[in-house]
Design a protein around this motif. Structure first.
Motif, PDB file in Angstrom:
ATOM      1  N   VAL A   1       0.887  -1.100   0.015  1.00 43.11           N
ATOM      2  CA  VAL A   1      -0.149   0.146   0.066  1.00 43.11           C
ATOM      3  C   VAL A   1       0.819   1.281   0.068  1.00 43.11           C
ATOM      4  N   TYR A   2       0.814   2.204  -0.892  1.00 39.72           N
ATOM      5  CA  TYR A   2       1.237   3.518  -1.008  1.00 39.72           C
ATOM      6  C   TYR A   2       0.617   4.394  -0.432  1.00 39.72           C
ATOM      7  N   LEU A   3       1.097   5.085   0.461  1.00 43.82           N
ATOM      8  CA  LEU A   3       0.268   6.068   1.452  1.00 43.82           C
ATOM      9  C   LEU A   3       0.585   7.549   0.894  1.00 43.82           C
ATOM     10  N   ALA A   4      -0.171   8.308  -0.084  1.00 40.35           N
ATOM     11  CA  ALA A   4       0.032   9.353  -0.667  1.00 40.35           C
ATOM     12  C   ALA A   4      -0.698  10.299   0.379  1.00 40.35           C
ATOM     13  N   SER A   5       0.013  11.280   1.186  1.00 43.83           N
ATOM     14  CA  SER A   5      -0.469  12.343   2.088  1.00 43.83           C
ATOM     15  C   SER A   5      -0.150  13.613   1.155  1.00 43.83           C
ATOM     16  N   VAL A   6      -1.268  14.438   0.746  1.00 46.81           N
ATOM     17  CA  VAL A   6      -0.895  15.541  -0.381  1.00 46.81           C
ATOM     18  C   VAL A   6      -1.771  16.731   0.194  1.00 46.81           C
ATOM     19  N   ALA A   7      -1.197  17.728  -0.524  1.00 42.47           N
ATOM     20  CA  ALA A   7      -1.937  19.142  -0.488  1.00 42.47           C
ATOM     21  C   ALA A   7      -2.009  19.577  -1.903  1.00 42.47           C
ATOM     22  N   LYS A   8      -3.014  19.273  -2.819  1.00 46.03           N
ATOM     23  CA  LYS A   8      -2.842  19.427  -4.016  1.00 46.03           C
ATOM     24  C   LYS A   8      -3.947  20.368  -4.515  1.00 46.03           C
ATOM     25  N   SER A   9      -3.531  21.437  -5.485  1.00 41.92           N
ATOM     26  CA  SER A   9      -4.479  22.183  -6.078  1.00 41.92           C
ATOM     27  C   SER A   9      -5.167  21.365  -7.316  1.00 41.92           C
ATOM     28  N   GLU A  10      -5.966  21.789  -8.228  1.00 39.27           N
ATOM     29  CA  GLU A  10      -6.642  21.124  -9.351  1.00 39.27           C
ATOM     30  C   GLU A  10      -5.902  20.668 -10.112  1.00 39.27           C
ATOM     31  N   ARG A  11      -4.668  21.567 -10.428  1.00 42.11           N
ATOM     32  CA  ARG A  11      -3.695  20.940 -11.348  1.00 42.11           C
ATOM     33  C   ARG A  11      -3.156  20.040 -10.836  1.00 42.11           C
ATOM     34  N   GLY A  12      -2.687  19.636  -9.438  1.00 44.33           N
ATOM     35  CA  GLY A  12      -2.073  18.622  -9.028  1.00 44.33           C
ATOM     36  C   GLY A  12      -2.876  17.363  -8.891  1.00 44.33           C
ATOM     37  N   THR A  13      -4.107  17.578  -8.655  1.00 47.84           N
ATOM     38  CA  THR A  13      -4.886  16.384  -8.707  1.00 47.84           C
ATOM     39  C   THR A  13      -5.155  15.903  -9.997  1.00 47.84           C
ATOM     40  N   THR A  14      -5.130  16.623 -11.079  1.00 56.76           N
ATOM     41  CA  THR A  14      -5.054  16.247 -12.397  1.00 56.76           C
ATOM     42  C   THR A  14      -3.968  15.024 -12.602  1.00 56.76           C
ATOM     43  N   LEU A  15      -2.868  15.449 -12.057  1.00 56.31           N
ATOM     44  CA  LEU A  15      -1.443  14.761 -12.440  1.00 56.31           C
ATOM     45  C   LEU A  15      -1.626  13.732 -11.578  1.00 56.31           C
ATOM     46  N   ALA A  16      -2.024  13.862 -10.191  1.00 57.68           N
ATOM     47  CA  ALA A  16      -2.157  12.494  -9.767  1.00 57.68           C
ATOM     48  C   ALA A  16      -2.951  11.556  -9.986  1.00 57.68           C
ATOM     49  N   LYS A  17      -4.110  11.905 -10.727  1.00 58.51           N
ATOM     50  CA  LYS A  17      -5.064  10.732 -11.227  1.00 58.51           C
ATOM     51  C   LYS A  17      -4.590  10.153 -12.517  1.00 58.51           C
ATOM     52  N   ALA A  18      -3.474  10.731 -13.160  1.00 60.34           N
ATOM     53  CA  ALA A  18      -2.915  10.133 -14.288  1.00 60.34           C
ATOM     54  C   ALA A  18      -1.851   9.299 -13.557  1.00 60.34           C
ATOM     55  N   HIS A  19      -0.939   9.717 -12.735  1.00 61.12           N
ATOM     56  CA  HIS A  19       0.390   9.097 -12.274  1.00 61.12           C
ATOM     57  C   HIS A  19      -0.157   8.077 -11.334  1.00 61.12           C
ATOM     58  N   TYR A  20      -0.986   8.074 -10.449  1.00 65.61           N
ATOM     59  CA  TYR A  20      -1.272   6.894  -9.334  1.00 65.61           C
ATOM     60  C   TYR A  20      -1.568   5.445 -10.075  1.00 65.61           C
ATOM     61  N   PRO A  21      -2.685   5.648 -10.953  1.00 62.89           N
ATOM     62  CA  PRO A  21      -2.986   4.231 -11.592  1.00 62.89           C
ATOM     63  C   PRO A  21      -1.981   3.543 -12.320  1.00 62.89           C
ATOM     64  N   MET A  22      -0.933   4.499 -13.010  1.00 60.27           N
ATOM     65  CA  MET A  22       0.289   3.950 -13.524  1.00 60.27           C
ATOM     66  C   MET A  22       1.436   2.931 -12.547  1.00 60.27           C
ATOM     67  N   ILE A  23       1.435   3.784 -11.409  1.00 61.17           N
ATOM     68  CA  ILE A  23       2.289   3.175 -10.331  1.00 61.17           C
ATOM     69  C   ILE A  23       1.590   1.844  -9.833  1.00 61.17           C
ATOM     70  N   ALA A  24       0.610   2.249  -9.325  1.00 63.44           N
ATOM     71  CA  ALA A  24      -0.557   1.002  -8.728  1.00 63.44           C
ATOM     72  C   ALA A  24      -0.444  -0.369  -9.602  1.00 63.44           C
ATOM     73  N   GLU A  25      -0.681  -0.130 -10.807  1.00 63.00           N
ATOM     74  CA  GLU A  25      -0.698  -1.377 -11.883  1.00 63.00           C
ATOM     75  C   GLU A  25       0.944  -1.973 -11.959  1.00 63.00           C
ATOM     76  N   LYS A  26       1.949  -1.061 -12.093  1.00 58.94           N
ATOM     77  CA  LYS A  26       3.151  -1.353 -12.489  1.00 58.94           C
ATOM     78  C   LYS A  26       3.777  -2.047 -11.058  1.00 58.94           C
ATOM     79  N   HIS A  27       3.476  -1.642  -9.980  1.00 57.58           N
ATOM     80  CA  HIS A  27       3.998  -2.207  -8.785  1.00 57.58           C
ATOM     81  C   HIS A  27       2.988  -3.158  -8.025  1.00 57.58           C
ATOM     82  N   SER A  28       1.855  -3.161  -8.315  1.00 52.54           N
ATOM     83  CA  SER A  28       0.781  -3.950  -7.906  1.00 52.54           C
ATOM     84  C   SER A  28       0.642  -3.589  -6.354  1.00 52.54           C
TER      85      SER A  28
END
Length: 243
Positions: A159-186
């Motif tokens: 489990v990867y615990l991402a504790s963040v304080a993100k703006s709208e732009r930051g959440t857009t980046l997160a929604k693209a990045h996190y699914p990739m690392i979740a799948e890549k590293h299971s």
């Protein structure tokens, strides 16, 4: 394991008010059967770099004892965000409480350029083991760096615990990045973001959880305080308004 991301609206600079807000969220999460509650970056003070020097606390601060008491009572891992005094300066830290164990502190290792005038980078790697699950802390900007997730996976994190304080732009980046690392590293990825005022921007919420196949399971909205829940055993998901 029942994982909960706590999306809160911190009161800028008011530790006491924020601790009370955390306590209410933890008790509600306990009533939902949570094994883990993750709060946003610098959740105890709000994301306010210019106030960090005045607000920095020690990991042994007595104001944090209540978190340990709730962890012991509910058998829960509780991870909160705070500025702490490090060897080289103020660090952005995740302080974790586990039942019957000493509290631990992980500090953000990869800082955004905007943070360099206010904070020093941490250097200590850390993974947590709770209920026979290995969890890796990650704090905002560094959680978008592929190398950080790679190290977490090499440490055996499930489990990867991402504790963040993100703006709208930051959440857009997160929604693209996190699914990739979740799948890549299971790895299951839990993102806890805040809402409301944060430094010179507005935090955009959207706290969410992705399973280890990279599928987004549930997400909060951009403005409401909420608890985002996922039970890894049953697959059950839900989003609850914070009471």
């Amino acid at each position: 394991m029942k994982l909960i991301a706590a999306q809160i609206r911190p009161v800028p600079g008011d530790c006491e008010a924020n601790i009370a807000k955390h306590m209410a969220a933890i008790r509600q999460a306990a009533n939902l059967g949570a094994n883990l509650v993750l709060f946003p970056e610098l959740s105890l003070t709000g994301y306010e770099p210019r106030l960090a020097d005045a607000l920095a606390m020690d990991v042994s601060d007595g104001r944090l004892d209540e978190f340990q008491q709730l962890s012991d009572r509910y058998g829960m891992l509780i991870a909160v965000g705070a500025p702490t005094q490090g060897r080289e300066g103020i660090e952005i830290s995740m302080i974790s409480f586990q039942p019957g164990q000493p509290r631990t502190c992980y500090s953000k290792q990869i800082l955004h350029a905007d943070e360099l005038p206010f904070f020093a980078a941490g250097s200590r790697k850390l993974v947590l083991n709770h209920a026979d699950v290995i969890l890796a802390p990650a704090i905002c900007y560094e959680s978008l760096q592929p190398s950080h997730a790679e190290e977490a996976a090499q440490s055996g994190a499930q489990v990867y615990l991402a504790s963040v304080a993100k703006s709208e732009r930051g959440t857009t980046l997160a929604k693209a990045h996190y699914p990739m690392i979740a799948e890549k590293h299971s790895m299951t990825v839990v993102m806890a973001n805040c809402v409301g005022a944060a430094d010179d921007y507005v935090a955009a919420g959207c706290s969410a959880i992705w399973n280890n196949r990279g599928e987004m399971l549930c997400s909060a909205d951009t403005v409401q305080e909420a608890l985002v829940a996922y039970d890894t055993r049953t697959g059950e998901t839900a989003v609850f308004n914070l009471l």
